[in-house]
Motif scaffolding. Structure first.
Motif, PDB file in Angstrom:
ATOM      1  N   GLN A 110       0.811  -1.214   0.000  1.00 59.61           N
ATOM      2  CA  GLN A 110       0.000   0.000   0.000  1.00 59.61           C
ATOM      3  C   GLN A 110       0.847   1.268   0.000  1.00 59.61           C
ATOM      4  OE1 GLN A 110      -3.469  -0.110  -0.152  1.00 59.61           O
ATOM      5  NE2 GLN A 110      -3.049  -2.277  -0.521  1.00 59.61           N
ATOM      6  N   GLY A 111       2.165   1.094  -0.077  1.00 64.44           N
ATOM      7  CA  GLY A 111       3.068   2.243  -0.051  1.00 64.44           C
ATOM      8  C   GLY A 111       3.136   2.911   1.301  1.00 64.44           C
ATOM      9  N   LEU A 112       2.935   2.123   2.367  1.00 62.99           N
ATOM     10  CA  LEU A 112       2.905   2.664   3.724  1.00 62.99           C
ATOM     11  C   LEU A 112       3.934   1.962   4.603  1.00 62.99           C
ATOM     12  CD1 LEU A 112      -0.958   2.836   4.249  1.00 62.99           C
ATOM     13  CD2 LEU A 112       0.589   4.785   3.976  1.00 62.99           C
ATOM     14  N   PRO A 113       4.464   2.658   5.608  1.00 64.72           N
ATOM     15  CA  PRO A 113       5.377   2.004   6.549  1.00 64.72           C
ATOM     16  C   PRO A 113       4.636   1.049   7.469  1.00 64.72           C
ATOM     17  CG  PRO A 113       4.977   4.272   7.219  1.00 64.72           C
ATOM     18  CD  PRO A 113       4.305   4.097   5.891  1.00 64.72           C
ATOM     19  N   ASP A 114       5.384   0.070   7.973  1.00 61.07           N
ATOM     20  CA  ASP A 114       4.830  -0.946   8.859  1.00 61.07           C
ATOM     21  C   ASP A 114       4.850  -0.416  10.290  1.00 61.07           C
ATOM     22  OD1 ASP A 114       3.941  -3.335   9.935  1.00 61.07           O
ATOM     23  OD2 ASP A 114       5.910  -4.297   9.849  1.00 61.07           O
ATOM     24  N   THR A 115       3.928   0.500  10.570  1.00 67.84           N
ATOM     25  CA  THR A 115       3.888   1.164  11.875  1.00 67.84           C
ATOM     26  C   THR A 115       2.460   1.267  12.415  1.00 67.84           C
ATOM     27  OG1 THR A 115       3.846   3.315  10.738  1.00 67.84           O
ATOM     28  CG2 THR A 115       5.994   2.521  11.484  1.00 67.84           C
ATOM     29  N   ASP A 116       1.671   0.230  12.191  1.00 69.17           N
ATOM     30  CA  ASP A 116       0.280   0.201  12.655  1.00 69.17           C
ATOM     31  C   ASP A 116      -0.556   1.326  12.063  1.00 69.17           C
ATOM     32  OD1 ASP A 116      -0.336  -2.063  14.137  1.00 69.17           O
ATOM     33  OD2 ASP A 116       0.667  -1.324  15.924  1.00 69.17           O
ATOM     34  N   ILE A 117      -0.253   1.729  10.833  1.00 68.96           N
ATOM     35  CA  ILE A 117      -1.075   2.722  10.147  1.00 68.96           C
ATOM     36  C   ILE A 117      -2.331   2.075   9.577  1.00 68.96           C
ATOM     37  CG2 ILE A 117      -1.163   4.294   8.167  1.00 68.96           C
ATOM     38  CD1 ILE A 117       1.767   4.931   8.691  1.00 68.96           C
ATOM     39  N   LEU A 118      -2.171   0.923   8.939  1.00 69.40           N
ATOM     40  CA  LEU A 118      -3.340   0.206   8.442  1.00 69.40           C
ATOM     41  C   LEU A 118      -4.170  -0.310   9.617  1.00 69.40           C
ATOM     42  CD1 LEU A 118      -1.808  -1.860   5.501  1.00 69.40           C
ATOM     43  CD2 LEU A 118      -3.190   0.211   5.355  1.00 69.40           C
ATOM     44  N   THR A 119      -5.454  -0.310   9.454  1.00 66.35           N
ATOM     45  CA  THR A 119      -6.351  -0.750  10.521  1.00 66.35           C
ATOM     46  C   THR A 119      -6.466  -2.269  10.550  1.00 66.35           C
ATOM     47  OG1 THR A 119      -8.306  -0.704   9.100  1.00 66.35           O
ATOM     48  CG2 THR A 119      -7.696   1.359  10.218  1.00 66.35           C
ATOM     49  N   MET A 120      -7.044  -2.771  11.624  1.00 63.47           N
ATOM     50  CA  MET A 120      -7.301  -4.201  11.701  1.00 63.47           C
ATOM     51  C   MET A 120      -8.183  -4.648  10.554  1.00 63.47           C
ATOM     52  SD  MET A 120      -9.545  -6.549  14.249  1.00 63.47           S
ATOM     53  CE  MET A 120     -10.895  -6.336  13.076  1.00 63.47           C
ATOM     54  N   THR A 121      -9.189  -3.855  10.218  1.00 64.63           N
ATOM     55  CA  THR A 121     -10.103  -4.225   9.134  1.00 64.63           C
ATOM     56  C   THR A 121      -9.360  -4.372   7.819  1.00 64.63           C
ATOM     57  OG1 THR A 121     -11.969  -3.140  10.212  1.00 64.63           O
ATOM     58  CG2 THR A 121     -12.152  -3.522   7.847  1.00 64.63           C
ATOM     59  N   GLU A 122      -8.457  -3.454   7.527  1.00 61.74           N
ATOM     60  CA  GLU A 122      -7.705  -3.519   6.279  1.00 61.74           C
ATOM     61  C   GLU A 122      -6.800  -4.750   6.232  1.00 61.74           C
ATOM     62  OE1 GLU A 122      -6.973   1.032   4.893  1.00 61.74           O
ATOM     63  OE2 GLU A 122      -6.283   0.544   6.918  1.00 61.74           O
ATOM     64  N   LEU A 123      -6.109  -5.019   7.318  1.00 61.32           N
ATOM     65  CA  LEU A 123      -5.220  -6.179   7.356  1.00 61.32           C
ATOM     66  C   LEU A 123      -6.006  -7.484   7.379  1.00 61.32           C
ATOM     67  CD1 LEU A 123      -2.699  -4.612   9.830  1.00 61.32           C
ATOM     68  CD2 LEU A 123      -2.123  -5.375   7.533  1.00 61.32           C
ATOM     69  N   HIS A 124      -7.127  -7.493   8.082  1.00 59.98           N
ATOM     70  CA  HIS A 124      -7.960  -8.690   8.125  1.00 59.98           C
ATOM     71  C   HIS A 124      -8.535  -9.013   6.751  1.00 59.98           C
ATOM     72  CE1 HIS A 124     -12.100 -10.401   8.378  1.00 59.98           C
ATOM     73  NE2 HIS A 124     -11.441 -11.344   9.016  1.00 59.98           N
ATOM     74  N   THR A 125      -8.928  -7.993   5.994  1.00 56.85           N
ATOM     75  CA  THR A 125      -9.478  -8.218   4.660  1.00 56.85           C
ATOM     76  C   THR A 125      -8.487  -8.960   3.782  1.00 56.85           C
ATOM     77  OG1 THR A 125     -10.905  -6.279   4.793  1.00 56.85           O
ATOM     78  CG2 THR A 125     -10.379  -7.080   2.594  1.00 56.85           C
ATOM     79  N   VAL A 126      -7.221  -8.558   3.852  1.00 54.21           N
ATOM     80  CA  VAL A 126      -6.200  -9.237   3.049  1.00 54.21           C
ATOM     81  C   VAL A 126      -5.992 -10.669   3.544  1.00 54.21           C
ATOM     82  CG1 VAL A 126      -3.790  -9.227   2.323  1.00 54.21           C
ATOM     83  CG2 VAL A 126      -5.064  -7.081   2.444  1.00 54.21           C
ATOM     84  N   ALA A 127      -5.842 -10.834   4.854  1.00 56.04           N
ATOM     85  CA  ALA A 127      -5.620 -12.174   5.402  1.00 56.04           C
ATOM     86  C   ALA A 127      -6.759 -13.114   5.029  1.00 56.04           C
ATOM     87  CB  ALA A 127      -5.456 -12.103   6.919  1.00 56.04           C
ATOM     88  N   ALA A 128      -7.988 -12.636   5.109  1.00 55.93           N
ATOM     89  CA  ALA A 128      -9.140 -13.465   4.747  1.00 55.93           C
ATOM     90  C   ALA A 128      -9.108 -13.833   3.273  1.00 55.93           C
ATOM     91  CB  ALA A 128     -10.433 -12.731   5.091  1.00 55.93           C
TER      92      ALA A 128
END
Length: 312
Positions: free
Chosen positions: A66-84
């Motif tokens: 997503q062009g973002l640093p790995d610093t808890d910027i993405l929300t749980m919902t965003e990360l969960h959507t990918v994992a699912a």
């Protein structure tokens, strides 16, 4: 050099709830389990075809994609959507990187319910303070107290419904500059709090700290390792030392960056793609990875007239 031809029989879709049971079975069998990072279903399918035992839904890879640093910027919902989406795309278990649990124990409980319901086999949460910073960034590696993180683990286990679903406690003491005694003390506390496995994380170029942890580990609980920086150690060596799972957490992302950069540079330099054609995947491979053989089979079964022209 010609690109490998990936023959693809139709991929079976996973049945709900089977990922956790498969992961449990992998932990119970002899030898080490090898999983690899991905950030989209295409990467997960490549991992499955390569023969990995499972997929790591990598927070670093997803953030970078997503062009973002790995610093808890993405929300749980965003990360969960990918994992699912990874879990839905493959028939091997998916282990989700859930950072520091997205907040306190209440956030962790909500997370467990969502991830388990999506067919994800396990989650890994780390004992850092929220919001966390990627472990390989040499700043702000602050840990939660043992009591706080143990509470998160107990909360996680209290709400899961599938007994095979696993919660992996990631120990960041060595990352944060603490000594081996602290890493072991934390691991033992997390085992007592109900973790199904511990992940000992380290970022030196040598494997010795991880091997020492494995040699001194006493609880009857599996240990997971991530040899990103101490990459010369083999999976067999880690297995002999007592590790039960090895995660190759970000090599796919890094390989993709190099390969795509080289491809784009070549196109701009040559003004055509001829020099690349024997090094990039043919379109057939793309269609196979998309599941087109299944689409065509379903079309023949359920839409028998779809391939006919108007004058046929």
């Amino acid at each position: 050099m010609t690109s490998p031809q990936l023959t693809a029989p139709t991929m079976p879709r996973p049945k709900p709830g089977t990922g956790a049971a498969k992961l449990r079975a992998l932990f119970m069998r002899p030898g080490i389990t090898r999983i690899v990072g991905a950030h989209n279903p295409l990467g997960a399918r490549l991992a499955e075809r390569a023969g990995f035992d499972g997929v790591w839904s990598s927070g670093l890879e997803i953030s970078a994609s997503q062009g973002l640093p790995d610093t808890d910027i993405l929300t749980m919902t965003e990360l969960h959507t990918v994992a699912a989406s990874l879990a839905a795309a493959v028939d091997i278990p998916v282990v989700a990187d859930c950072d520091a649990g997205y907040g306190n124990a209440f956030n962790v409980m909500h997370m467990i319910r969502r991830y388990e319901a999506s067919g994800i086999a396990a989650v890994s949460i780390e004992d850092k303070l929220f919001p966390k910073v990627n472990s390989f960034i040499p700043r702000r590696q602050k840990l939660a107290s043992i009591e706080e993180f143990s509470g998160k683990l107990r909360a996680a286990k209290s709400v899961q419904e599938d007994p095979d679903f696993m919660v992996i406690a990631r120990i960041e003491a060595l990352i944060a500059g603490w000594d081996m005694e602290e890493a072991l003390r934390r691991g033992e506390a997390y085992a007592a709090a109900g973790a199904d496995a511990v992940l000992i994380h380290a970022k030196g170029s040598e494997a010795e700290p991880v091997l020492e942890f494995l040699s001194r580990w006493q609880p009857d609980l599996p240990v997971v390792v991530v040899p990103t920086t101490y990459h010369t150690v083999t999976a067999d060596e880690l297995s002999a030392a007592g590790a039960k799972m090895v995660i190759y957490a970000n090599q796919g992302l890094r390989a993709g960056i190099s390969a795509v950069s080289e491809t784009f540079d070549t196109i701009l330099r040559d003004g055509r793609t001829t020099a690349l054609e024997d090094r990039i995947a043919p379109m057939k491979t793309v269609f196979d990875l998309q599941g087109m053989p299944q689409v065509m089979a379903d079309e023949a079964r359920f839409l028998p007239n779809s391939g006919k022209t108007d004058d046929q």
